[in-house]
Design a protein around this motif. Structure first.
Motif, PDB file in Angstrom:
ATOM      1  N   GLN A 278       8.489  12.352  -6.726  1.00 32.16           N
ATOM      2  CA  GLN A 278       9.317  13.392  -6.107  1.00 32.16           C
ATOM      3  C   GLN A 278       8.650  14.084  -4.917  1.00 32.16           C
ATOM      4  N   LEU A 279       7.423  13.692  -4.598  1.00 29.90           N
ATOM      5  CA  LEU A 279       6.674  14.382  -3.542  1.00 29.90           C
ATOM      6  C   LEU A 279       7.280  14.167  -2.163  1.00 29.90           C
ATOM      7  N   THR A 280       7.191  15.220  -1.356  1.00 28.63           N
ATOM      8  CA  THR A 280       7.580  15.133   0.054  1.00 28.63           C
ATOM      9  C   THR A 280       6.412  15.629   0.898  1.00 28.63           C
ATOM     10  N   GLU A 281       6.343  15.178   2.128  1.00 25.55           N
ATOM     11  CA  GLU A 281       5.248  15.550   3.033  1.00 25.55           C
ATOM     12  C   GLU A 281       5.167  17.072   3.185  1.00 25.55           C
ATOM     13  N   GLY A 282       3.944  17.614   3.008  1.00 20.46           N
ATOM     14  CA  GLY A 282       3.732  19.047   3.201  1.00 20.46           C
ATOM     15  C   GLY A 282       4.072  19.909   2.001  1.00 20.46           C
ATOM     16  N   ILE A 283       4.352  19.301   0.849  1.00 19.25           N
ATOM     17  CA  ILE A 283       4.632  20.081  -0.359  1.00 19.25           C
ATOM     18  C   ILE A 283       3.391  20.892  -0.738  1.00 19.25           C
ATOM     19  N   THR A 284       3.586  22.074  -1.295  1.00 21.09           N
ATOM     20  CA  THR A 284       2.447  22.930  -1.633  1.00 21.09           C
ATOM     21  C   THR A 284       1.932  22.622  -3.043  1.00 21.09           C
ATOM     22  N   THR A 285       0.654  22.923  -3.253  1.00 23.16           N
ATOM     23  CA  THR A 285       0.093  22.764  -4.602  1.00 23.16           C
ATOM     24  C   THR A 285       0.785  23.730  -5.573  1.00 23.16           C
TER      25      THR A 285
ATOM     26  N   MET B 135       0.848  -1.200   0.000  1.00 24.52           N
ATOM     27  CA  MET B 135       0.000   0.000   0.000  1.00 24.52           C
ATOM     28  C   MET B 135       0.883   1.250   0.000  1.00 24.52           C
ATOM     29  N   GLU B 136       0.586   2.202  -0.923  1.00 23.08           N
ATOM     30  CA  GLU B 136       1.392   3.405  -1.032  1.00 23.08           C
ATOM     31  C   GLU B 136       1.160   4.330   0.158  1.00 23.08           C
ATOM     32  N   LYS B 137       2.235   4.976   0.602  1.00 17.60           N
ATOM     33  CA  LYS B 137       2.142   5.921   1.714  1.00 17.60           C
ATOM     34  C   LYS B 137       1.389   7.169   1.255  1.00 17.60           C
ATOM     35  N   THR B 138       0.487   7.676   2.096  1.00 22.94           N
ATOM     36  CA  THR B 138      -0.249   8.903   1.793  1.00 22.94           C
ATOM     37  C   THR B 138       0.654  10.112   2.017  1.00 22.94           C
ATOM     38  N   ILE B 139       0.691  10.996   1.019  1.00 24.15           N
ATOM     39  CA  ILE B 139       1.446  12.239   1.139  1.00 24.15           C
ATOM     40  C   ILE B 139       0.443  13.380   1.258  1.00 24.15           C
ATOM     41  N   ASN B 140       0.571  14.193   2.300  1.00 23.67           N
ATOM     42  CA  ASN B 140      -0.306  15.345   2.470  1.00 23.67           C
ATOM     43  C   ASN B 140       0.290  16.565   1.790  1.00 23.67           C
ATOM     44  N   ILE B 141      -0.571  17.317   1.097  1.00 22.88           N
ATOM     45  CA  ILE B 141      -0.132  18.531   0.395  1.00 22.88           C
ATOM     46  C   ILE B 141      -0.906  19.727   0.941  1.00 22.88           C
ATOM     47  N   ILE B 142      -0.338  20.914   0.759  1.00 18.56           N
ATOM     48  CA  ILE B 142      -0.959  22.143   1.274  1.00 18.56           C
ATOM     49  C   ILE B 142      -1.480  22.976   0.111  1.00 18.56           C
ATOM     50  N   LYS B 143      -2.778  23.268   0.127  1.00 21.98           N
ATOM     51  CA  LYS B 143      -3.420  24.037  -0.940  1.00 21.98           C
ATOM     52  C   LYS B 143      -3.145  25.531  -0.767  1.00 21.98           C
ATOM     53  N   TYR B 144      -3.509  26.329  -1.799  1.00 22.87           N
ATOM     54  CA  TYR B 144      -3.321  27.781  -1.739  1.00 22.87           C
ATOM     55  C   TYR B 144      -4.023  28.378  -0.526  1.00 22.87           C
ATOM     56  N   SER B 145      -5.163  27.806  -0.149  1.00 20.85           N
ATOM     57  CA  SER B 145      -5.961  28.311   0.973  1.00 20.85           C
ATOM     58  C   SER B 145      -5.342  27.981   2.327  1.00 20.85           C
ATOM     59  N   GLY B 146      -4.316  27.106   2.334  1.00 23.33           N
ATOM     60  CA  GLY B 146      -3.725  26.659   3.579  1.00 23.33           C
ATOM     61  C   GLY B 146      -4.294  25.334   4.060  1.00 23.33           C
ATOM     62  N   GLU B 147      -5.367  24.895   3.402  1.00 22.47           N
ATOM     63  CA  GLU B 147      -6.000  23.620   3.751  1.00 22.47           C
ATOM     64  C   GLU B 147      -5.071  22.461   3.369  1.00 22.47           C
ATOM     65  N   VAL B 148      -5.102  21.409   4.189  1.00 18.43           N
ATOM     66  CA  VAL B 148      -4.266  20.230   3.936  1.00 18.43           C
ATOM     67  C   VAL B 148      -5.140  19.104   3.398  1.00 18.43           C
ATOM     68  N   GLU B 149      -4.662  18.429   2.342  1.00 15.74           N
ATOM     69  CA  GLU B 149      -5.386  17.278   1.816  1.00 15.74           C
ATOM     70  C   GLU B 149      -4.390  16.249   1.295  1.00 15.74           C
ATOM     71  N   ALA B 150      -4.858  15.019   1.149  1.00 15.72           N
ATOM     72  CA  ALA B 150      -4.001  13.946   0.639  1.00 15.72           C
ATOM     73  C   ALA B 150      -3.793  14.127  -0.867  1.00 15.72           C
ATOM     74  N   PHE B 151      -2.568  13.908  -1.320  1.00 16.14           N
ATOM     75  CA  PHE B 151      -2.286  13.988  -2.756  1.00 16.14           C
ATOM     76  C   PHE B 151      -3.081  12.921  -3.499  1.00 16.14           C
ATOM     77  N   ASN B 152      -3.660  13.346  -4.639  1.00 12.43           N
ATOM     78  CA  ASN B 152      -4.465  12.454  -5.479  1.00 12.43           C
ATOM     79  C   ASN B 152      -3.935  12.544  -6.907  1.00 12.43           C
ATOM     80  N   ILE B 153      -3.299  11.477  -7.382  1.00 17.42           N
ATOM     81  CA  ILE B 153      -2.685  11.524  -8.717  1.00 17.42           C
ATOM     82  C   ILE B 153      -3.721  11.730  -9.813  1.00 17.42           C
ATOM     83  N   GLU B 154      -4.950  11.220  -9.618  1.00 21.72           N
ATOM     84  CA  GLU B 154      -5.986  11.395 -10.641  1.00 21.72           C
ATOM     85  C   GLU B 154      -6.386  12.861 -10.770  1.00 21.72           C
ATOM     86  N   LYS B 155      -6.377  13.581  -9.651  1.00 20.43           N
ATOM     87  CA  LYS B 155      -6.687  15.012  -9.670  1.00 20.43           C
ATOM     88  C   LYS B 155      -5.618  15.775 -10.451  1.00 20.43           C
TER      89      LYS B 155
END
Length: 279
Positions: free
Chosen positions: A46-53, A1-21
């Motif tokens: 190349q993603l790291t935890e907390g990377i911004t959109t 199972m792939e590790k979930t990477i959380n990303i930070i949106k422009y609004s500051g909201e945090v969400e899980a990275f979704n490759i389909e998106k």
């Protein structure tokens, strides 16, 4: 199972990275499905935890730019419109051009007398008996949306002007309507008010089938700021000469001649503009 990477949106909201998106956003570039998949998978690796959109967008744009100039221009469409700033005037001209290609006769920055006060209207648009007054709300930062105060204000101005027009028998035969265009998004209550009040409203993604994004792609009316070859200085030179569309350059390449841009660069600009206009 792939590790979930959380990303930070422009609004500051945090969400899980979704490759389909990410793939969906890349498809707006009109790149091949193979290239979309390649870029999305390379970014995912190349993603790291907390990377911004914002950083993910920059990575995707850079990869597209190397492999498809016109694709990168379409991908950065939303940002390119924000680069029409810092003032709202180029955006007003941009909206005027869209309405012009939709068959309207337009004027930008018109002073008109209302029943109570004088107003400066961003764009007037006339086609047969349709007479539209358009207010343009421009934002040059991500995450800034139009709340209900803006359509309330626009509708109030429109009613003041309409009251004055209807005193003129010729005007009483026309269909008058107020419109609000923005390059970002409307809040839910802004849309609710606009629909209830009969105010025409166009944002980046509203209404779904006739949004600003849809109009631009349908009519191929891409802003000059989308072209990868242009430096910030080049963009400002062109905008200062009231040129806002790639299509204006495609239709009249001589517009570039007096702007102090080198011959070799003009050729690249024209090539990129034609790829966008004629895709």
């Amino acid at each position: 199972m792939e590790k979930t990477i959380n990303i930070i949106k422009y609004s500051g909201e945090v969400e899980a990275f979704n490759i389909e998106k990410l793939k969906r956003s890349l498809r707006h570039s009109k790149a091949s499905e193979q290239l979309v998949t390649e870029i999305a998978e390379e970014i995912q690796a190349q993603l790291t935890e907390g990377i911004t959109t914002k950083r993910i967008y920059e990575m995707a744009y850079g990869m597209l730019k190397r492999k498809s100039k016109s694709g990168s221009a379409r991908y950065k469409l939303k940002k390119a419109i924000m680069e029409l700033g810092p003032t709202g005037y180029p955006f007003e001209r941009f909206v005027g051009k869209i309405l012009e290609y939709e068959g309207f006769k337009t004027n930008v920055g018109v002073v008109m007398q209302g029943h109570c006060v004088t107003h400066e209207v961003d764009v007037t648009a006339l086609k047969a008996e349709e007479h539209y007054l358009v207010e343009c709300k421009f934002h040059n930062h991500q995450g800034r949306n139009c709340n209900v105060k803006t359509p309330l204000y626009v509708q109030s101005r429109f009613r003041d002007l309409e009251t004055q027009w209807l005193k003129n028998q010729h005007h009483s035969l026309k269909f008058h309507k107020g419109w609000l265009y923005t390059n970002t998004r409307f809040s839910a209550d802004a849309i609710q008010f606009g629909e209830c009040a009969g105010l025409g409203m166009v944002s980046w993604d509203y209404p779904e089938q006739n949004s600003l994004k849809s109009k631009i792609n349908l009519l191929r009316l891409y802003p000059i700021t989308a072209l990868p070859s242009l430096s910030k200085q080049d963009k400002q030179k062109i905008l200062n000469n009231d040129i806002v569309l790639c299509k204006e350059i495609c239709d009249n390449p001589k517009l570039l001649d007096d702007l102090g841009i080198s011959t070799s660069k003009r050729k690249r600009i024209l090539k990129e503009a034609n790829e966008l206009c004629n895709h």
